[in-house]
Design a protein around this motif. Sequence first.
Motif, PDB file in Angstrom:
ATOM      1  N   GLN A 295      52.982  54.464  41.047  1.00 32.60           N
ATOM      2  CA  GLN A 295      52.896  54.144  39.372  1.00 32.60           C
ATOM      3  C   GLN A 295      54.409  54.882  39.012  1.00 32.60           C
ATOM      4  O   GLN A 295      55.406  54.830  39.458  1.00 32.60           O
ATOM      5  CB  GLN A 295      51.788  55.037  38.636  1.00 32.60           C
ATOM      6  N   ALA A 296      54.552  54.260  37.456  1.00 33.95           N
ATOM      7  CA  ALA A 296      55.327  55.059  36.552  1.00 33.95           C
ATOM      8  C   ALA A 296      56.149  56.641  36.923  1.00 33.95           C
ATOM      9  O   ALA A 296      55.186  57.110  36.861  1.00 33.95           O
ATOM     10  CB  ALA A 296      55.802  54.155  35.631  1.00 33.95           C
ATOM     11  N   VAL A 297      56.541  56.794  36.663  1.00 34.71           N
ATOM     12  CA  VAL A 297      57.670  58.314  36.385  1.00 34.71           C
ATOM     13  C   VAL A 297      58.285  58.613  35.305  1.00 34.71           C
ATOM     14  O   VAL A 297      59.326  57.726  34.840  1.00 34.71           O
ATOM     15  CB  VAL A 297      57.927  59.168  37.582  1.00 34.71           C
ATOM     16  N   CYS A 298      58.265  58.974  34.343  1.00 34.92           N
ATOM     17  CA  CYS A 298      59.048  59.775  33.331  1.00 34.92           C
ATOM     18  C   CYS A 298      59.263  60.936  32.701  1.00 34.92           C
ATOM     19  O   CYS A 298      58.226  62.623  33.728  1.00 34.92           O
ATOM     20  CB  CYS A 298      58.377  58.811  32.028  1.00 34.92           C
ATOM     21  N   TYR A 299      59.537  61.801  31.619  1.00 35.21           N
ATOM     22  CA  TYR A 299      59.938  63.106  31.676  1.00 35.21           C
ATOM     23  C   TYR A 299      58.591  62.864  30.460  1.00 35.21           C
ATOM     24  O   TYR A 299      59.380  62.643  29.183  1.00 35.21           O
ATOM     25  CB  TYR A 299      60.993  63.870  31.028  1.00 35.21           C
ATOM     26  N   GLY A 300      58.021  64.168  30.434  1.00 35.88           N
ATOM     27  CA  GLY A 300      57.013  64.116  28.944  1.00 35.88           C
ATOM     28  C   GLY A 300      56.606  62.560  27.860  1.00 35.88           C
ATOM     29  O   GLY A 300      56.271  62.349  29.494  1.00 35.88           O
ATOM     30  N   ASN A 301      56.714  62.775  26.811  1.00 36.45           N
ATOM     31  CA  ASN A 301      57.079  61.563  26.485  1.00 36.45           C
ATOM     32  C   ASN A 301      57.473  60.733  25.909  1.00 36.45           C
ATOM     33  O   ASN A 301      58.045  60.161  25.039  1.00 36.45           O
ATOM     34  CB  ASN A 301      56.265  62.331  25.227  1.00 36.45           C
ATOM     35  N   HIS A 302      58.887  61.129  26.826  1.00 35.31           N
ATOM     36  CA  HIS A 302      59.977  60.614  26.673  1.00 35.31           C
ATOM     37  C   HIS A 302      60.262  59.194  27.714  1.00 35.31           C
ATOM     38  O   HIS A 302      59.939  59.616  29.030  1.00 35.31           O
ATOM     39  CB  HIS A 302      61.254  61.470  26.953  1.00 35.31           C
ATOM     40  N   TYR A 303      59.829  58.638  27.315  1.00 36.91           N
ATOM     41  CA  TYR A 303      59.352  57.044  28.215  1.00 36.91           C
ATOM     42  C   TYR A 303      60.696  56.767  29.194  1.00 36.91           C
ATOM     43  O   TYR A 303      61.262  56.070  30.052  1.00 36.91           O
ATOM     44  CB  TYR A 303      58.551  56.320  27.306  1.00 36.91           C
TER      45      TYR A 303
END
Length: 222
Positions: free
Chosen positions: A152-160
């Motif tokens: 799946q996708a990976v990001c930092y917190g709510n920073h897309y």
Amino acid sequence: MTPPHNPSPPRGGAFNTGAVSLNAPARGRGATLHVCPVVLAGGLSSRMGQDKALLKLSNGRTLLEQAKSQFAQMREIDGIQWMPTLVSGRRPGGIPDQVDAAGPLGGLQAVYRHLQQSDRPCDALLVAPVDMPLLTPGLLQRLCVAGQSVEQAVCYGNHYLPCWLPLGQRCRNYLDAAAAGNAIASMRALFGFIGCMQLPTPEGDWHLNLNRPEDYQRFRGD
């Protein structure tokens, strides 16, 4: 199947907490992933009033050169084979959007279509926007390491953005639908549809983006 127009919203700080989603084919143990770094630089820069990718930083680089250098400085990661960095946008050497005004998803759709048409197999994109000059290679590498363990996708917190984006069929279907106006054209909606692991947000100003003239002037200390 056409992606729904309203993907389920995230819950509990993560879009999808399951270890497996349907957006990418199963990988065998030890399989090498072909990963394409992508600089998103196809925006209209309407708030900046000029092409912000060409703005000069105090180190002499343009924002575009700075973003590309962040990818160039990444170390090798076991199990990942880096592909040449691609730049989205209608500029020399760039990949123009196939659909105007489709936002970041329009740029990502153009990139995946470009890779497909040039017969270059790609398992995932490592995506960074052109206007985040304080991103570091280490932050980008952490996305890749986490992305190797989930589909799946990976990001930092709510920073897309920046993000790791696996190019499975489910993701490609959504990008095509968004470009055609048949799905919400936002990173949040895309992640809600394909699933996303949200890593803890690192401290610091790494997520600072330069959208307006005053942002740029403040960053340069003018």
